[in-house]
Design an enzyme around this catalytic site. Structure first.
Site, PDB file in Angstrom:
ATOM      1  N   ASP A 141       0.897  -1.054   0.009  1.00 26.65           N
ATOM      2  CA  ASP A 141       0.010  -0.024   0.018  1.00 26.65           C
ATOM      3  C   ASP A 141       0.810   1.272  -0.059  1.00 26.65           C
ATOM      4  OD1 ASP A 141      -2.142   1.867   0.380  1.00 26.65           O
ATOM      5  OD2 ASP A 141      -2.266   1.624   2.448  1.00 26.65           O
ATOM      6  N   ASP A 162      -2.214   5.618  -5.412  1.00 26.26           N
ATOM      7  CA  ASP A 162      -2.234   4.709  -4.298  1.00 26.26           C
ATOM      8  C   ASP A 162      -2.446   3.252  -4.893  1.00 26.26           C
ATOM      9  OD1 ASP A 162      -2.964   3.387  -1.902  1.00 26.26           O
ATOM     10  OD2 ASP A 162      -4.738   4.507  -1.495  1.00 26.26           O
TER      11      ASP A 162
END
Ligand SMILES: *[C@@H]1O[C@H](CO)[C@@H](O)[C@H](O)[C@H]1NC(C)=O
Ligand SMILES: *[C@@H]1O[C@H](CO)[C@@H](O)[C@H](O)[C@H]1NC(C)=O
Ligand SMILES: *[C@@H]1O[C@H](CO)[C@@H](O)[C@H](O)[C@H]1NC(C)=O
Ligand SMILES: *[C@@H]1O[C@H](CO)[C@@H](O)[C@H](O)[C@H]1NC(C)=O
Ligand SMILES: *[C@@H]1O[C@H](CO)[C@@H](O)[C@H](O)[C@H]1NC(C)=O
Ligand SMILES: *[C@@H]1O[C@H](CO)[C@@H](O)[C@H](O)[C@H]1NC(C)=O
Ligand SMILES: *[C@@H]1O[C@H](CO)[C@@H](O)[C@H](O)[C@H]1NC(C)=O
Ligand SMILES: *[C@@H]1O[C@H](CO)[C@@H](O)[C@H](O)[C@H]1NC(C)=O
Ligand SMILES: *[C@@H]1O[C@H](CO)[C@@H](O)[C@H](O)[C@H]1NC(C)=O
Length: 425
Positions: free
Chosen positions: A91, A301
């Site tokens: 992430d 992201d």
């Protein structure tokens, strides 16, 4: 193959030696469902809504509870001595490295496929004192945090536990295995179920707790396989061996992040316009501008699936797609979670051809083929984008990053990208 000297600073921070080639980690797509719905609204980035809400009542936390276990990319790494291998969500929208730790009651931890890590069984685990230079509550600026405990929240979900320090082992094969000691991590004993399918998460954001920061890796790269491509694996490279070797590389500078949590975690990009085919959409120039107070902007992201754009941009794209497609529209929101869907004649119908969509970044155009912004669920064919809550950053999600080799260069403060077939990379 890769020899790696490990520097240990006085503050028990691990780092890659500057001459070392870096770390290779295998990256796998979480087993995919045929339904996009399951991948919508899974946002592993740090929760910005709370910070924005504190200063303005026009911002509310997004309602983003959805079924878990899909739409994420897992990296395999190992924790402790002896090393226990586990899959973690990779992430770039958050910093903390964590895994579920024993003892963990059934109702506090989500089910994981790998054995639960037990710190008592590792010779290299230690509890991390709150006086450590790198300490979770402080480094992540967590509100109401009581060190050595923490509760770290995401756009969707949270994890809480106690801070520790451990040796982690990375490598996609025994030949390039690398162990790094004294990595600060979260030993979680309670988490929401949003991470189901993993055994934890590895933050790759800008903050001091992230793996990128703790390794001192100035560059990292990845190539994400398609959502439908459930079993192919890829490599996340951290350190100087991460480089783009492709043709057609575009490079755009990162926009400086606001110097406050959680925005200082994010990688902001300067998106100046969007075209569909050859048509430049009439999107107001400043809609992606990042304000000094953390409002707006656009981040990249890896832990969010579907791209969310500020409504002024989203509505332009929606209208352009709507005008271009001759199929009847249908309400597919229950099945897909997406707002604009067309009805195909049957579930085996091939969707009509669509032009590519171009994201015009400062200095480089990112071209998304139709399959990177449209998605088919049975006989539904939908625009795989959504609008963002006002004030929150727009997010370039991983569905839109598929089949692209992406390099983050933190020394140059640039992101480079090139089209690639990530399943063969
Ligand atoms: C942040 O700054 C922008 C632009 O200056 C302003 O429009 C907005 O109201 C501010 N938001 C908050 C939450 O202070
Ligand atoms: C930890 O060690 C104990 C005792 O040796 C053993 O019973 C247990 O299975 C181990 N747990 C894990 C998760 O490896
Ligand atoms: C952690 O924070 C979340 C969101 O604020 C909350 O729902 C959850 O109950 C908290 N968990 C613990 C163990 O305190
Ligand atoms: C998790 O660990 C913390 C710190 O040791 C402890 O205070 C808390 O009660 C534990 N929570 C659960 C759910 O076991
Ligand atoms: C977690 O995933 C497992 C296996 O994929 C599934 O059986 C279980 O229902 C999921 N749990 C939750 C809470 O989503
Ligand atoms: C993908 O992997 C799963 C689990 O490892 C396996 O059951 C399945 O057959 C594989 N699918 C393909 C298409 O290889
Ligand atoms: C980079 O490209 C060169 C020439 O095409 C090739 O020989 C080399 O193996 C490539 N390196 C990587 C890491 O892909
Ligand atoms: C974004 O890019 C545009 C066009 O190159 C440039 O004029 C502008 O200054 C850039 N904004 C930031 C914040 O870098
Ligand atoms: C998002 O788009 C939908 C449908 O196009 C609209 O109803 C909704 O108000 C928009 N939400 C925001 C936050 O702009």
């Amino acid at each position: 193959m890769v020899s790696l000297a490990v520097l240990m600073s006085l503050v028990a921070c691990a780092a890659l030696a500057s001459g070392a080639a870096g770390v290779r980690v295998e990256l796998t797509r979480v087993h995919s469902s045929p339904f996009v719905r399951d991948a919508v609204r899974r946002d592993m980035h740090r929760n910005a809504a709370r910070w924005l809400a504190a200063s303005s009542d026009t911002v509310s936390a997004p309602v983003n509870k959805g079924p878990a276990s899909l739409g994420e990319y897992l990296m395999t790494l190992a924790i402790g001595t002896p090393p226990l291998s586990y899959p973690a969500i990779a992430d770039t929208g958050s910093d903390l490295i964590w895994t579920q730790c024993a003892p963990c009651g059934d109702d506090q931890c989500f089910q994981q496929a790998t054995p639960l890590y037990n710190p008592a069984n590792s010779t290299t685990f230690s509890y991390l004192p709150c006086s450590s230079q790198l300490s979770i509550c402080e480094a992540a600026s967590l509100p109401a945090c009581v060190c050595p405990g923490y509760n770290y929240t995401y756009g969707t979900g949270w994890t809480s536990g106690v801070q520790g320090s451990e040796t982690f082992t990375f490598g996609s094969s025994p030949a390039d295995e690398t162990s790094v000691s004294d990595i600060v991590f979260g030993c979680s004993n309670a988490s929401s179920s949003d991470f189901n399918g993993s055994s934890g998460l590895v933050g790759l954001g800008r903050g001091s707790l992230s793996l990128v920061s703790q390794l001192g890796a100035g560059t990292f790269s990845y190539c994400l396989t398609a959502l439908q491509d459930s079993n192919s694996t890829n490599t996340l490279l951290l350190g100087s061996s991460a480089s783009l070797n492709d043709t057609g590389v575009g490079t755009t500078p990162f926009v400086a992040s606001p110097d406050m949590a959680p925005f200082n975690t994010f990688y902001y990009l300067n998106l100046t316009g969007i075209s569909l085919g050859t048509k430049a959409l009439s999107i107001p120039v400043d809609v992606f501008t990042l304000a000094a107070n953390g409002t707006g902007g656009l981040i990249i992201d890896s832990g969010t699936t579907i791209t969310s754009l500020v409504d002024a941009a989203y509505q332009q794209i929606r209208a352009a797609v709507l005008s271009m497609v001759k199929l009847p529209t249908t309400d597919g929101s229950d099945a897909t979670g997406l707002d604009l869907c067309f009805a195909l004649p049957s579930s085996t119908s091939a969707p009509p051809a669509m032009p590519s969509m171009t994201l015009h970044f400062d200095g480089a155009d990112m071209v998304l083929p139709a399959g990177s912004y449209m998605t088919q669920d049975s006989n539904l064919w939908c625009l795989a984008l959504q609008n963002q809550t006002y004030g929150m950053p727009s997010i370039l999600g991983n569905y839109q990053q598929q089949n692209m080799h992406i390099l983050y260069d933190l020394g140059q403060e640039t992101m480079s990208f090139a089209p690639a077939d990530c399943s063969t990379f």
